[in-house]
Structures are given as C-alpha cells and as structure tokens.
Design a protein around this motif. Structure first.
Motif, PDB file in Angstrom:
ATOM      1  N   ALA A 111       0.850  -1.119  -0.280  1.00 32.82           N
ATOM      2  CA  ALA A 111      -0.058   0.038   0.179  1.00 32.82           C
ATOM      3  C   ALA A 111       0.920   1.161   0.076  1.00 32.82           C
ATOM      4  N   VAL A 112       1.854   1.265   0.795  1.00 28.97           N
ATOM      5  CA  VAL A 112       2.796   2.619   0.776  1.00 28.97           C
ATOM      6  C   VAL A 112       3.467   2.685  -0.639  1.00 28.97           C
ATOM      7  N   LEU A 113       3.776   1.646  -1.358  1.00 26.78           N
ATOM      8  CA  LEU A 113       4.468   1.893  -2.478  1.00 26.78           C
ATOM      9  C   LEU A 113       3.489   2.391  -3.558  1.00 26.78           C
ATOM     10  N   MET A 114       2.104   1.842  -3.444  1.00 27.97           N
ATOM     11  CA  MET A 114       1.076   2.524  -4.464  1.00 27.97           C
ATOM     12  C   MET A 114       1.012   3.634  -3.956  1.00 27.97           C
ATOM     13  N   SER A 115       0.752   4.301  -2.855  1.00 27.58           N
ATOM     14  CA  SER A 115       0.391   5.655  -2.368  1.00 27.58           C
ATOM     15  C   SER A 115       1.416   6.670  -2.971  1.00 27.58           C
ATOM     16  N   GLN A 116       2.678   6.372  -3.238  1.00 29.77           N
ATOM     17  CA  GLN A 116       3.762   7.173  -3.669  1.00 29.77           C
ATOM     18  C   GLN A 116       3.644   7.595  -5.172  1.00 29.77           C
ATOM     19  N   ALA A 117       3.002   6.742  -5.886  1.00 32.50           N
ATOM     20  CA  ALA A 117       2.797   7.421  -7.463  1.00 32.50           C
ATOM     21  C   ALA A 117       1.646   6.747  -7.734  1.00 32.50           C
ATOM     22  N   LYS A 118       0.996   7.357  -8.825  1.00 30.01           N
ATOM     23  CA  LYS A 118      -0.213   6.758  -9.477  1.00 30.01           C
ATOM     24  C   LYS A 118       0.175   5.706 -10.257  1.00 30.01           C
ATOM     25  N   ASN A 169      -7.380  -1.085   2.869  1.00 32.19           N
ATOM     26  CA  ASN A 169      -7.559   0.036   4.078  1.00 32.19           C
ATOM     27  C   ASN A 169      -6.496   0.694   4.057  1.00 32.19           C
ATOM     28  N   THR A 170      -5.100   0.403   4.118  1.00 29.23           N
ATOM     29  CA  THR A 170      -3.885   1.263   4.144  1.00 29.23           C
ATOM     30  C   THR A 170      -3.850   2.374   2.945  1.00 29.23           C
ATOM     31  N   LEU A 171      -4.090   1.768   1.842  1.00 25.67           N
ATOM     32  CA  LEU A 171      -4.228   2.540   0.669  1.00 25.67           C
ATOM     33  C   LEU A 171      -5.142   3.852   0.998  1.00 25.67           C
ATOM     34  N   PHE A 172      -6.379   3.290   1.257  1.00 22.40           N
ATOM     35  CA  PHE A 172      -7.427   4.492   1.521  1.00 22.40           C
ATOM     36  C   PHE A 172      -6.758   5.477   2.403  1.00 22.40           C
ATOM     37  N   GLY A 173      -6.427   4.990   3.659  1.00 18.83           N
ATOM     38  CA  GLY A 173      -5.888   6.016   4.533  1.00 18.83           C
ATOM     39  C   GLY A 173      -4.521   6.682   4.260  1.00 18.83           C
ATOM     40  N   LEU A 174      -3.866   6.280   3.467  1.00 20.23           N
ATOM     41  CA  LEU A 174      -2.628   7.176   3.004  1.00 20.23           C
ATOM     42  C   LEU A 174      -3.095   8.339   1.948  1.00 20.23           C
ATOM     43  N   GLN A 175      -4.305   7.821   1.289  1.00 23.11           N
ATOM     44  CA  GLN A 175      -4.714   8.863   0.137  1.00 23.11           C
ATOM     45  C   GLN A 175      -5.835   9.667   0.817  1.00 23.11           C
ATOM     46  N   SER A 176      -6.079   9.689   1.929  1.00 22.25           N
ATOM     47  CA  SER A 176      -7.334  10.395   2.445  1.00 22.25           C
ATOM     48  C   SER A 176      -6.900  11.691   3.293  1.00 22.25           C
ATOM     49  N   VAL A 177      -5.578  11.879   3.273  1.00 21.90           N
ATOM     50  CA  VAL A 177      -5.197  13.048   3.918  1.00 21.90           C
ATOM     51  C   VAL A 177      -5.617  14.390   3.452  1.00 21.90           C
ATOM     52  N   ASP A 178      -5.830  15.339   4.384  1.00 24.47           N
ATOM     53  CA  ASP A 178      -6.350  16.516   3.899  1.00 24.47           C
ATOM     54  C   ASP A 178      -5.480  17.209   2.886  1.00 24.47           C
TER      55      ASP A 178
END
Length: 290
Positions: A111-118, A169-178
């Motif tokens: 999830a962290v890897l996916m959150s860093q780049a589209k 869930n982790t990817l959703f949380g990482l991408q939901s930051v304001d």
C-alpha cells in the motif's frame, strides 16, 4: 446637541454547563443497561431458535445434525475431546498469527508503494483485486503442488485470504489526508519520506487498524481452510472439524465450531484493542453521542 444612544441589551448568558461553547452531548440514563441488554436479548433469541430447531423441527433420529446446547457443552467436559481440540487450537493459532504477520508486512509495503505514485497504483492494485476475486480453493491445489501439505502451505493460504483488506484499507488511509495538510508540507519543503512518516502514516492509522481487524478474522478462516484441504501434518481445527463430521459426532463438531468462532473473535478483539492503544480515541467523534 448631543444624542444619547440607548443602552445595548445585555448579551444572553450562555446556557449552564456550556461555557459559551456548543452544548455538550449528555449520555442518556440507562445507556449502560441498554448496551448489554440488547446483545443478551439477541443471544437469548438465538439459543431459543437453536432449541426450537432441535426439538420442534428435527426428528429424534436426526438431532445429531443440531444437538441441543447442553450436549455441546457436555463435549467440553470430555477429557479426550478437550485435549484433541486444545492441541488443534494451538496449531491453528500458530498458523493464524504467522500468516497474519506476513500479510501485515506485505500489505503495508504494497500500500505504501502504491500511495507514492499513481503509476505504481495503476500497475499493482489490479493484482491485489485479483487475489481477492480468485476463489482461494482454486489456488489451494497449486499451492499444495508447489509447497507441499505442511505448515508453510497453510501459512500461504492464510496470507492470501487476509492480505487484501490490509492493502485496500491502508491505501485508502494514506490517500485520504487533507489537501491543506499536503500544501502545508509543500510550503515547508518537506521530503517525500518526511511527508509519509509525519503526515500520511499517522493520519492513516484508523484505517490501517480497521484493515488489521478484518484480516485478523480472515486469517483464522485461512488457517482452517488450509487444514480442511491439505489434511496432512499436525492437525489443526480444520482437520478436527472434518474428522468429527465424518464420524457424525454432532456435539463435538459444534464444540469445535464454537472454539474456532471464539478464536476469530479473540483475534479481532486483540487488534481492536491494539488500535485503540495506537491511535487513541481522538478520531471517534461520535463516542459521546451513544
């Protein structure tokens, strides 16, 4: 000529107990009783339905299909049965926590890897969905062919079943930051690693632990599914369930099912407790409205 302005009306005093802020949400009287009474009422209804099916629906010759609760409880007083279930429980616990630990490490990294780049998300997320969509029983024969029928194969089944909720869930949380918080970090020239460690991961913790709780229950399912299919090596709860089913030992079968359900509930509750320790109650805005 001097004009005298009328005195301004006095400001309305804040309501008692509010201190000039929004009114407090008061806990209703009897809320504690209702909190426990409702689950107990549902439990009593389920036990009543169990007795009704056993004595009113099933013929006496077929009551082994659903033995009454007292027969199931009596199975816990039989020494050999309890010993057998206990040994199987220990093996299932070992598989469950090993598989869950591996799933947590892989899921968080994924999830962290996916959150860093589209481009990483577009490339990797479809494979996470594929793992969720492919029936695990279709992969179990392949796992047995490659890895045998022992402890490692059971752990792999457990990982495959429990991995997706952690990733999603982790990817959703990482991408939901304001977005405003991201702009604040941009203003201070924060690096990608600083943004991840100090902004995204702390904000994602509620979602991360929600994924852990879901995967905790699924890991028990994975351990039992591996047992039921492989049927070799040290017996877990799945093998014991299958043996009791083959011997038409209804009370012992139901007793083992209750133990498996209790294990799943215990692992789920454990990660709920760890989540409260990790993130506290700051994100639960509705806790006082109950």
């Amino acid at each position: 000529m001097t004009t005298t302005l009328p005195d301004a009306p006095p400001a309305a005093a804040p309501a008692a107990g509010t201190g000039g802020t929004a009114p407090l949400v008061r806990r209703r009287r009897g809320a504690g009783v209702t909190r426990w009474a409702a689950p107990l009422a549902v439990f009593a209804a389920l036990i009543g339905a169990w007795y009704a099916i056993t004595y009113l629906v099933l013929d006496p010759a077929r009551r082994f299909l659903m033995p009454p609760p007292q027969d199931v409880l009596a199975a816990f007083t039989d020494g050999p049965t309890v010993e057998r279930i206990g040994e199987a429980l220990a093996q299932t616990v070992k598989v469950t926590f090993t598989g869950l630990a591996i799933a947590i490490v892989i899921g968080l990294a994924w999830a962290v890897l996916m959150s860093q780049a589209k481009v990483a998300e577009r490339s990797l997320f479809p494979y996470a969905v594929a793992l969720q969509c492919i029936p695990i029983l279709a992969l179990v024969p392949l796992i047995a062919f490659w890895f045998g029928y022992g402890f490692g194969a059971r752990v792999i089944v457990c990982v495959l079943i429990s991995l997706f909720p952690i990733v999603s869930n982790t990817l959703f949380g990482l991408q939901s930051v304001d977005r405003g918080m991201h702009e604040l970090f941009d203003l201070h020239g924060a690096s990608r690693l600083t943004r991840l460690v100090k902004l995204q991961l702390p904000a994602a913790m509620p979602a991360v632990f929600a994924g852990f709780r879901i995967s905790a229950g699924l890991s028990v399912v994975g351990a039992i599914v591996g047992d039921v299919f492989f049927k070799q090596g040290q017996a877990g709860l799945g093998i014991v369930l299958d043996n009791f089913r083959n011997r038409i030992q209804g009370a012992e079968l139901f007793a083992t099912i209750l133990v498996a359900a209790a294990l799943g509930f215990a692992v789920f509750a454990l990660f709920g407790w760890l989540g409260r320790l990790a993130v506290g109650r700051w994100y639960d805005q509705s806790r006082d409205a109950a």
